[in-house]
Design a protein around this motif. Structure first.
Motif, PDB file in Angstrom:
ATOM      1  N   THR A 122     141.511  14.143  81.408  1.00 39.21           N
ATOM      2  CA  THR A 122     141.558  12.697  81.191  1.00 39.21           C
ATOM      3  C   THR A 122     140.324  12.030  81.777  1.00 39.21           C
ATOM      4  O   THR A 122     139.637  11.249  81.108  1.00 39.21           O
ATOM      5  N   LEU A 123     140.024  12.326  83.034  1.00 38.34           N
ATOM      6  CA  LEU A 123     138.904  11.695  83.729  1.00 38.34           C
ATOM      7  C   LEU A 123     137.563  12.034  83.082  1.00 38.34           C
ATOM      8  O   LEU A 123     136.749  11.141  82.828  1.00 38.34           O
ATOM      9  N   LEU A 124     137.331  13.307  82.805  1.00 40.33           N
ATOM     10  CA  LEU A 124     136.037  13.709  82.231  1.00 40.33           C
ATOM     11  C   LEU A 124     135.821  13.118  80.842  1.00 40.33           C
ATOM     12  O   LEU A 124     134.718  12.672  80.515  1.00 40.33           O
ATOM     13  N   SER A 125     136.860  13.095  80.028  1.00 40.02           N
ATOM     14  CA  SER A 125     136.701  12.512  78.692  1.00 40.02           C
ATOM     15  C   SER A 125     136.470  11.004  78.796  1.00 40.02           C
ATOM     16  O   SER A 125     135.639  10.446  78.075  1.00 40.02           O
ATOM     17  N   MET A 126     137.168  10.354  79.723  1.00 36.44           N
ATOM     18  CA  MET A 126     136.983   8.915  79.910  1.00 36.44           C
ATOM     19  C   MET A 126     135.553   8.607  80.355  1.00 36.44           C
ATOM     20  O   MET A 126     134.918   7.688  79.833  1.00 36.44           O
ATOM     21  N   LEU A 127     135.051   9.371  81.301  1.00 34.85           N
ATOM     22  CA  LEU A 127     133.686   9.160  81.792  1.00 34.85           C
ATOM     23  C   LEU A 127     132.654   9.387  80.688  1.00 34.85           C
ATOM     24  O   LEU A 127     131.728   8.591  80.526  1.00 34.85           O
ATOM     25  N   ALA A 128     132.812  10.467  79.950  1.00 36.52           N
ATOM     26  CA  ALA A 128     131.846  10.791  78.900  1.00 36.52           C
ATOM     27  C   ALA A 128     131.851   9.742  77.792  1.00 36.52           C
ATOM     28  O   ALA A 128     130.786   9.254  77.369  1.00 36.52           O
ATOM     29  N   LEU A 129     133.027   9.380  77.322  1.00 32.73           N
ATOM     30  CA  LEU A 129     133.112   8.401  76.237  1.00 32.73           C
ATOM     31  C   LEU A 129     132.640   7.021  76.685  1.00 32.73           C
ATOM     32  O   LEU A 129     131.926   6.340  75.950  1.00 32.73           O
ATOM     33  N   ASP A 130     133.026   6.615  77.892  1.00 34.11           N
ATOM     34  CA  ASP A 130     132.618   5.300  78.370  1.00 34.11           C
ATOM     35  C   ASP A 130     131.117   5.246  78.652  1.00 34.11           C
ATOM     36  O   ASP A 130     130.491   4.212  78.434  1.00 34.11           O
ATOM     37  N   ALA A 131     130.550   6.358  79.102  1.00 39.93           N
ATOM     38  CA  ALA A 131     129.099   6.397  79.319  1.00 39.93           C
ATOM     39  C   ALA A 131     128.363   6.186  77.994  1.00 39.93           C
ATOM     40  O   ALA A 131     127.375   5.441  77.939  1.00 39.93           O
ATOM     41  N   LEU A 132     128.845   6.812  76.948  1.00 40.17           N
ATOM     42  CA  LEU A 132     128.237   6.618  75.628  1.00 40.17           C
ATOM     43  C   LEU A 132     128.427   5.185  75.144  1.00 40.17           C
ATOM     44  O   LEU A 132     127.481   4.560  74.657  1.00 40.17           O
ATOM     45  N   TYR A 141     137.610   4.377  87.777  1.00 41.38           N
ATOM     46  CA  TYR A 141     137.848   5.554  86.941  1.00 41.38           C
ATOM     47  C   TYR A 141     138.861   6.500  87.565  1.00 41.38           C
ATOM     48  O   TYR A 141     139.726   7.051  86.859  1.00 41.38           O
ATOM     49  N   LEU A 142     138.798   6.699  88.872  1.00 41.16           N
ATOM     50  CA  LEU A 142     139.765   7.578  89.539  1.00 41.16           C
ATOM     51  C   LEU A 142     141.187   7.033  89.396  1.00 41.16           C
ATOM     52  O   LEU A 142     142.121   7.781  89.080  1.00 41.16           O
ATOM     53  N   LEU A 143     141.348   5.731  89.611  1.00 46.31           N
ATOM     54  CA  LEU A 143     142.670   5.120  89.506  1.00 46.31           C
ATOM     55  C   LEU A 143     143.169   5.042  88.064  1.00 46.31           C
ATOM     56  O   LEU A 143     144.336   5.337  87.776  1.00 46.31           O
ATOM     57  N   PHE A 144     142.290   4.656  87.148  1.00 48.98           N
ATOM     58  CA  PHE A 144     142.727   4.505  85.762  1.00 48.98           C
ATOM     59  C   PHE A 144     143.069   5.863  85.144  1.00 48.98           C
ATOM     60  O   PHE A 144     144.030   5.969  84.369  1.00 48.98           O
ATOM     61  N   ALA A 145     142.328   6.892  85.494  1.00 52.40           N
ATOM     62  CA  ALA A 145     142.663   8.240  85.006  1.00 52.40           C
ATOM     63  C   ALA A 145     144.017   8.679  85.559  1.00 52.40           C
ATOM     64  O   ALA A 145     144.832   9.260  84.839  1.00 52.40           O
ATOM     65  N   ALA A 146     144.270   8.393  86.845  1.00 52.38           N
ATOM     66  CA  ALA A 146     145.572   8.747  87.435  1.00 52.38           C
ATOM     67  C   ALA A 146     146.700   7.994  86.736  1.00 52.38           C
ATOM     68  O   ALA A 146     147.750   8.578  86.418  1.00 52.38           O
ATOM     69  N   GLY A 147     146.498   6.712  86.486  1.00 52.46           N
ATOM     70  CA  GLY A 147     147.508   5.930  85.776  1.00 52.46           C
ATOM     71  C   GLY A 147     147.743   6.437  84.365  1.00 52.46           C
ATOM     72  O   GLY A 147     148.879   6.469  83.881  1.00 52.46           O
ATOM     73  N   LEU A 203     141.217   2.440  72.302  1.00 52.62           N
ATOM     74  CA  LEU A 203     140.740   3.721  71.769  1.00 52.62           C
ATOM     75  C   LEU A 203     140.411   4.706  72.886  1.00 52.62           C
ATOM     76  O   LEU A 203     140.820   5.876  72.852  1.00 52.62           O
ATOM     77  N   LEU A 204     139.671   4.251  73.885  1.00 54.56           N
ATOM     78  CA  LEU A 204     139.275   5.109  74.999  1.00 54.56           C
ATOM     79  C   LEU A 204     140.484   5.694  75.714  1.00 54.56           C
ATOM     80  O   LEU A 204     140.547   6.901  75.976  1.00 54.56           O
ATOM     81  N   SER A 205     141.447   4.853  76.027  1.00 53.14           N
ATOM     82  CA  SER A 205     142.613   5.316  76.784  1.00 53.14           C
ATOM     83  C   SER A 205     143.469   6.277  75.959  1.00 53.14           C
ATOM     84  O   SER A 205     143.978   7.267  76.491  1.00 53.14           O
ATOM     85  N   GLY A 206     143.618   6.001  74.683  1.00 51.71           N
ATOM     86  CA  GLY A 206     144.348   6.926  73.817  1.00 51.71           C
ATOM     87  C   GLY A 206     143.651   8.266  73.694  1.00 51.71           C
ATOM     88  O   GLY A 206     144.285   9.329  73.754  1.00 51.71           O
ATOM     89  N   ALA A 207     142.331   8.224  73.543  1.00 52.67           N
ATOM     90  CA  ALA A 207     141.564   9.477  73.435  1.00 52.67           C
ATOM     91  C   ALA A 207     141.580  10.254  74.746  1.00 52.67           C
ATOM     92  O   ALA A 207     141.727  11.487  74.741  1.00 52.67           O
ATOM     93  N   ALA A 208     141.447   9.569  75.860  1.00 55.04           N
ATOM     94  CA  ALA A 208     141.448  10.246  77.160  1.00 55.04           C
ATOM     95  C   ALA A 208     142.815  10.865  77.451  1.00 55.04           C
ATOM     96  O   ALA A 208     142.889  11.984  77.978  1.00 55.04           O
ATOM     97  N   ALA A 209     143.883  10.159  77.115  1.00 55.90           N
ATOM     98  CA  ALA A 209     145.221  10.719  77.299  1.00 55.90           C
ATOM     99  C   ALA A 209     145.418  11.952  76.426  1.00 55.90           C
ATOM    100  O   ALA A 209     146.005  12.951  76.860  1.00 55.90           O
ATOM    101  N   THR A 210     144.898  11.899  75.220  1.00 59.48           N
ATOM    102  CA  THR A 210     144.987  13.057  74.319  1.00 59.48           C
ATOM    103  C   THR A 210     144.210  14.237  74.885  1.00 59.48           C
ATOM    104  O   THR A 210     144.704  15.371  74.892  1.00 59.48           O
ATOM    105  N   ALA A 211     143.016  13.985  75.385  1.00 65.29           N
ATOM    106  CA  ALA A 211     142.212  15.054  75.989  1.00 65.29           C
ATOM    107  C   ALA A 211     142.912  15.641  77.204  1.00 65.29           C
ATOM    108  O   ALA A 211     142.925  16.872  77.391  1.00 65.29           O
ATOM    109  N   GLY A 212     143.504  14.786  78.030  1.00 63.85           N
ATOM    110  CA  GLY A 212     144.239  15.272  79.196  1.00 63.85           C
ATOM    111  C   GLY A 212     145.426  16.117  78.791  1.00 63.85           C
ATOM    112  O   GLY A 212     145.721  17.147  79.399  1.00 63.85           O
TER     113      GLY A 212
END
Length: 133
Positions: free
Chosen positions: A11-21, A52-58, A116-125
């Motif tokens: 979740t965290l890595l996908s969120m970081l990568a997508l948000d960085a882009l 990012y640490l908190l939002f990924a945990a949530g 979109l980001l949160s749905g994709a990150a949850a899917t990746a997690g």
């Protein structure tokens, strides 16, 4: 325990990568044009890291875990998207309601992105935990 670490990492890595882009390639000019002198010359890294640490945990707790219990990546994706919609709408609609320089276009784009980001990150997690956990 390993499954939760994998869910969190995915979740965290996908969120970081997508948000960085998103921020780095697409939205940086829009933020600069819109917010101009209100922006810092350098972001406050500690607060960004904490977000990012908190939002990924949530996201893991509210989206990935229910998806794993249901054995459904679609559940994780939907719950993640709803979480992103609520969280980003809270931030953006509050800014839009009280700040002169916060435009409606930025509000709508950021809410759509957060969904979109949160749905994709949850899917990746979910896939990380399901595949290797």
């Amino acid at each position: 325990m390993q499954q939760w670490l994998l869910a969190y990492s995915g979740t965290l890595l996908s969120m970081l990568a997508l948000d960085a882009l998103w921020i780095g390639l697409y939205m940086a000019p829009a933020y600069k044009n819109t917010l101009g002198d209100l922006m810092l010359s350098q972001p406050r890294i500690a607060s960004a890291v904490l977000f990012y640490l908190l939002f990924a945990a949530g996201t893991v707790f509210l989206a990935v875990a229910p998806g794993l219990r249901a054995l459904s990546w679609q559940t994780a994706a939907l719950n993640g998207a709803v979480l992103g919609l609520i969280a980003y709408a809270t931030y953006d609609l509050t800014n839009y309601s009280i700040l002169k320089v916060w435009p409606l276009g930025l509000t709508l784009a950021d809410i759509a992105w957060g969904t979109l980001l949160s749905g994709a990150a949850a899917t990746a997690g979910w896939f990380a935990a399901n595949r290797w956990g």
